[in-house]
Design a protein around this motif. Structure first.
Motif, PDB file in Angstrom:
ATOM      1  N   ASN A  97       0.850  -1.187   0.000  1.00 21.83           N
ATOM      2  CA  ASN A  97       0.000   0.000   0.000  1.00 21.83           C
ATOM      3  C   ASN A  97       0.885   1.236   0.000  1.00 21.83           C
ATOM      4  OD1 ASN A  97      -1.709   2.169   0.586  1.00 21.83           O
ATOM      5  ND2 ASN A  97      -2.984   1.002   1.974  1.00 21.83           N
ATOM      6  N   ILE A  98       0.792   2.049  -1.050  1.00 24.41           N
ATOM      7  CA  ILE A  98       1.659   3.225  -1.193  1.00 24.41           C
ATOM      8  C   ILE A  98       1.578   4.131   0.022  1.00 24.41           C
ATOM      9  CG2 ILE A  98       2.011   5.346  -2.527  1.00 24.41           C
ATOM     10  CD1 ILE A  98       1.077   3.802  -4.995  1.00 24.41           C
ATOM     11  N   GLN A  99       0.342   4.344   0.523  1.00 19.01           N
ATOM     12  CA  GLN A  99       0.158   5.289   1.622  1.00 19.01           C
ATOM     13  C   GLN A  99       0.699   4.761   2.955  1.00 19.01           C
ATOM     14  OE1 GLN A  99      -0.774   8.404   0.876  1.00 19.01           O
ATOM     15  NE2 GLN A  99      -2.966   8.509   0.410  1.00 19.01           N
ATOM     16  N   GLY A 158      -1.572  13.393  -7.985  1.00 19.84           N
ATOM     17  CA  GLY A 158      -1.509  12.370  -9.017  1.00 19.84           C
ATOM     18  C   GLY A 158      -1.958  10.993  -8.593  1.00 19.84           C
ATOM     19  N   HIS A 159      -2.084  10.158  -9.611  1.00 25.27           N
ATOM     20  CA  HIS A 159      -2.529   8.777  -9.455  1.00 25.27           C
ATOM     21  C   HIS A 159      -1.307   7.873  -9.615  1.00 25.27           C
ATOM     22  CE1 HIS A 159      -5.779   5.588 -10.611  1.00 25.27           C
ATOM     23  NE2 HIS A 159      -5.127   5.289  -9.507  1.00 25.27           N
ATOM     24  N   TRP A 160      -0.905   7.222  -8.539  1.00 21.28           N
ATOM     25  CA  TRP A 160       0.271   6.371  -8.523  1.00 21.28           C
ATOM     26  C   TRP A 160      -0.126   4.911  -8.313  1.00 21.28           C
ATOM     27  CZ3 TRP A 160       5.275   8.521  -8.929  1.00 21.28           C
ATOM     28  CH2 TRP A 160       5.345   9.917  -8.825  1.00 21.28           C
ATOM     29  N   GLN A 168      -1.227   8.127 -14.549  1.00 16.41           N
ATOM     30  CA  GLN A 168      -1.500   9.175 -15.530  1.00 16.41           C
ATOM     31  C   GLN A 168      -0.303  10.129 -15.568  1.00 16.41           C
ATOM     32  OE1 GLN A 168      -4.028  12.108 -12.562  1.00 16.41           O
ATOM     33  NE2 GLN A 168      -5.054  11.287 -14.324  1.00 16.41           N
ATOM     34  N   ILE A 169       0.107  10.469 -16.765  1.00 14.45           N
ATOM     35  CA  ILE A 169       1.259  11.357 -16.934  1.00 14.45           C
ATOM     36  C   ILE A 169       0.770  12.800 -16.938  1.00 14.45           C
ATOM     37  CG2 ILE A 169       3.137  12.043 -18.484  1.00 14.45           C
ATOM     38  CD1 ILE A 169       3.182   9.154 -19.490  1.00 14.45           C
TER      39      ILE A 169
END
Length: 203
Positions: free
Chosen positions: A166-168, A176-178, A189-190
């Motif tokens: 989990n990134i968080q 942004g969306h990671w 998304q770039i």
């Protein structure tokens, strides 16, 4: 009576479908979604609110890297999104900027709710998101924001991305969306200003 071949009829039906899809793109300023058989379908009338990092998020457990926490996601509807707002713990609604913009909000319907740490209660906080479509339809989604107070980030901090699920858990996503991919963290998304933070804001 004019007779038409099966190929002509199928071609005419396909042309009508393409016209319909172009109208959908104009109304939504986005691409229609595809289903498993490859057919494209329109978005629903009632807004769909997606929260990229889940309906239960934790902040402060690794310290406070900046002034705010960020609740990020996207809202979409057939007629397009007119506005998005949030309320914290039953408080007044706060209007949000809506993408597409030239900077942090890349796609139509993107949002980023910045909520000051100082406005959070220790423990569970309720963030209610409300999206309103251009045709008046509304929907809500609730995110539980868990604030772990009085924690600090260690001076020496190392992240092994291959062990993260989990990134968080290890960083605070700011923009942004990671996603976790190939043993690391990558942008879904770039766009401009894709950010995440860790550490302490006062060090």
């Amino acid at each position: 009576m004019i007779r038409t071949s099966k190929e002509d009829r199928e071609g005419f039906i396909q042309a009508l479908r393409q016209i319909k899809l172009r109208v959908i793109r104009v109304l939504n300023n986005t691409k229609p979604r595809s289903v498993g058989d490859g057919h494209l379908v329109a978005l629903p009338q009632v807004p769909i609110i997606k929260v990229w990092y889940g309906d239960n998020q934790v902040f402060g457990h690794n310290g406070i890297p900046q002034t705010w926490v960020n609740i990020l996601g996207n809202a979409s509807a057939r007629s397009g999104i007119a506005r998005i707002a949030y309320s914290l713990n039953g408080g007044p609604k706060q209007q949000l900027w809506i993408g597409k913009s030239r900077t942090r909000l890349v796609d139509p319907g993107d949002f980023n709710a910045e909520i000051a740490y100082s406005s959070l209660l220790p423990g569970a906080n309720e963030v209610c998101l409300t999206a309103t479509a251009r045709d008046g339809h509304t929907s809500q989604r609730t995110v539980t924001l868990n604030y772990v107070a009085d924690k600090t980030c260690p001076f020496s901090y190392c992240i092994e991305w291959s062990k993260v699920s989990n990134i968080q858990d290890v960083v605070q996503v700011i923009d942004g969306h990671w996603a976790l991919r190939d043993g690391g963290i990558r942008t879904v998304q770039i766009g401009y200003d894709r950010l995440f933070g860790f550490g302490e804001a006062n060090t």
